[in-house]
Design an enzyme around this catalytic site. Sequence first.
Site, PDB file in Angstrom:
ATOM      1  N   PRO A 271       1.540   8.645  -4.325  1.00 10.10           N
ATOM      2  CA  PRO A 271       0.736   7.426  -4.203  1.00 10.10           C
ATOM      3  C   PRO A 271       1.545   6.239  -3.702  1.00 10.10           C
ATOM      4  O   PRO A 271       2.727   6.108  -4.002  1.00 10.10           O
ATOM      5  CB  PRO A 271       0.306   7.172  -5.652  1.00 10.10           C
ATOM      6  CG  PRO A 271       1.461   7.703  -6.463  1.00 10.10           C
ATOM      7  CD  PRO A 271       1.987   8.898  -5.697  1.00 10.10           C
ATOM      8  N   GLY A 272       0.892   5.406  -2.910  1.00 11.77           N
ATOM      9  CA  GLY A 272       1.454   4.101  -2.565  1.00 11.77           C
ATOM     10  C   GLY A 272       0.602   3.054  -3.257  1.00 11.77           C
ATOM     11  O   GLY A 272       0.939   2.533  -4.324  1.00 11.77           O
ATOM     12  N   TYR A 313      -8.061  -4.759   8.852  1.00 13.85           N
ATOM     13  CA  TYR A 313      -9.070  -3.767   8.459  1.00 13.85           C
ATOM     14  C   TYR A 313     -10.373  -4.399   7.967  1.00 13.85           C
ATOM     15  O   TYR A 313     -11.266  -3.678   7.533  1.00 13.85           O
ATOM     16  CB  TYR A 313      -8.566  -2.889   7.302  1.00 13.85           C
ATOM     17  CG  TYR A 313      -7.159  -2.396   7.427  1.00 13.85           C
ATOM     18  CD1 TYR A 313      -6.808  -1.476   8.409  1.00 13.85           C
ATOM     19  CD2 TYR A 313      -6.173  -2.824   6.545  1.00 13.85           C
ATOM     20  CE1 TYR A 313      -5.508  -1.010   8.514  1.00 13.85           C
ATOM     21  CE2 TYR A 313      -4.862  -2.359   6.651  1.00 13.85           C
ATOM     22  CZ  TYR A 313      -4.541  -1.455   7.629  1.00 13.85           C
ATOM     23  OH  TYR A 313      -3.262  -0.996   7.722  1.00 13.85           O
ATOM     24  N   CYS A 341      -2.387 -20.995  13.941  1.00 10.77           N
ATOM     25  CA  CYS A 341      -3.119 -21.403  15.139  1.00 10.77           C
ATOM     26  C   CYS A 341      -3.699 -20.161  15.773  1.00 10.77           C
ATOM     27  O   CYS A 341      -3.196 -19.669  16.784  1.00 10.77           O
ATOM     28  CB  CYS A 341      -2.201 -22.135  16.094  1.00 10.77           C
ATOM     29  SG  CYS A 341      -1.696 -23.701  15.407  1.00 10.77           S
TER      30      CYS A 341
HETATM   31  C1  LIG Z   1       1.053   5.911   3.427  1.00  7.95           C
HETATM   32  C2  LIG Z   1       1.378   7.226   2.871  1.00  7.95           C
HETATM   33  C3  LIG Z   1       1.136   7.507   1.526  1.00  7.95           C
HETATM   34  C4  LIG Z   1       0.508   6.526   0.576  1.00  7.95           C
HETATM   35  O1  LIG Z   1      -0.800   6.225   0.892  1.00  7.95           O
HETATM   36  P1  LIG Z   1      -1.641   5.357  -0.159  1.00  7.95           P
HETATM   37  O2  LIG Z   1      -2.999   5.321   0.458  1.00  7.95           O
HETATM   38  O3  LIG Z   1      -1.009   4.019  -0.239  1.00  7.95           O
HETATM   39  O4  LIG Z   1      -1.606   6.081  -1.451  1.00  7.95           O
HETATM   40  C5  LIG Z   1       1.510   8.739   1.049  1.00  7.95           C
HETATM   41  N1  LIG Z   1       2.083   9.656   1.860  1.00  7.95           N
HETATM   42  C6  LIG Z   1       2.326   9.415   3.158  1.00  7.95           C
HETATM   43  C7  LIG Z   1       2.984  10.447   3.987  1.00  7.95           C
HETATM   44  C8  LIG Z   1       1.980   8.193   3.710  1.00  7.95           C
HETATM   45  O5  LIG Z   1       2.221   7.977   5.003  1.00  7.95           O
END
Ligand SMILES: *Cc1c(COP(=O)(O)O)cnc(C)c1O
Length: 421
Positions: A271-272, A313, A341
């Site tokens: 997860p990110g 987005y 600007c």
């Molecule tokens: C961006 C990315 C993630 C994380 O994605 P999220 O939507 O932020 O969870 C995980 N794996 C890979 C390879 C990514 O490029």
Amino acid sequence: MTVEQQFSTVRTDISGHLIQDLVMKFGTPTYVYDAQTVRDRIEQLRQFDVIRYAQKANSNIGVLDLVRKNGVVVDAVSSGEVFRAVSAGFDYDGEPDPIVYTADIFDREALDLVVEKGIHVNVGSPDMIEQYGQRVPGGEITLRINPGFGHGHSAKTNTGGESSKHGIWHEQLEDCLALAAKFDVSVTGLHMHIGSGTDFEHLSQVCDAMLQTALRVGDTIKMISAGGGLPTPYRDSDVGLDVDRYYQLWNRTRKQLEAGFGHAVSLEIEPGRFLVAESGFLLTEIRAIKKMGRNLFYLVDAGFNNLARPILYGAYHPMSIAFKGEPTHETQDVIVGGPLCESGDIFTQQEGGFVCSRELPVATVGDYLVIECAGAYGYVMSSNYNSKPFSAEVLIDGDKTHLIRKRQSPADLIRGEVIPD
Ligand SMILES: *Cc1c(COP(=O)(O)O)cnc(C)c1O
């Protein structure tokens, strides 16, 4: 339908720290992250064998240090992200791999680094196998597979299917295995980052594709990764992820593979956004309030140079007002914009650039506007457009506040630039 309100449009504090005090101490615009929220999200994913943080969502070394201390390893998509991970205390070697390089190409610098430090690679193109194999014969790699279908509508966020640039096309798997074999490289992991969100029917399709693909590769597979893409709430109507159900589907796939191979298969999640989005707040000050015909604008001191998701987005972020003076109880429809600007510098816009309004409390110049759920893909997408300095970043941990990045100075803005003589 009534939905429970999780986001209020009035805010006095972040985890007990008054907005007023934070602004006095750190100024605006400033990103503030709450460490406890990150720890809570990590705990939610503990069932997975390995939590690998996709650091591109928020790669401040203070945040990387926080996740590392909570047993999380990292993904790096560039040599710069490898450098960040090492700077935050991650080792090159370990079990599971503390740092994995995931990309669709090797730039020359990344390839040298991966070879020199023995970093595990999650390969997203056949050319990467060739380039890696020539340098590290006998090595081990993970393959990122594009199973032929994706999820999501936007070309900017879809990570599978024919129009995605990511991963190895599923029909090329056998060719890639042969290519790896040519260099005696074994495929020990498989990875799919599709992002099913809360669509469990879709997720089970992904799991099925993973199962079939892993069986085609065979029993060299020791690890499968479910990728990232776990959703987090940005609106009152967004439902949270049923993490347990998500895990159960993947765990079943893993168990099927273990039964087939007769050995353990590790299950990773990557997860990110999920770990950091809700922890983050962008503190801004309202510097002007003006009318344009029927529209009323709140103009704040942060722009898309600080937070690009709305212009990129049409992303929606909850917003709240922290009153400096007397609080009001009325609300009004406003458009929230920044100082750049550039007419697209609007935080309240939908995909396609359509400006929309938001019902927010009646505020005055000098009040603070807090853009919420901004911990993921916020600061990291900053630019110096209009020669605006990068903001400060602050980590709240209990009753402490830590400045984890200084605001840029004017001198920082021209660092490295040269007037020819
Ligand atoms: C961006 C990315 C993630 C994380 O994605 P999220 O939507 O932020 O969870 C995980 N794996 C890979 C390879 C990514 O490029």
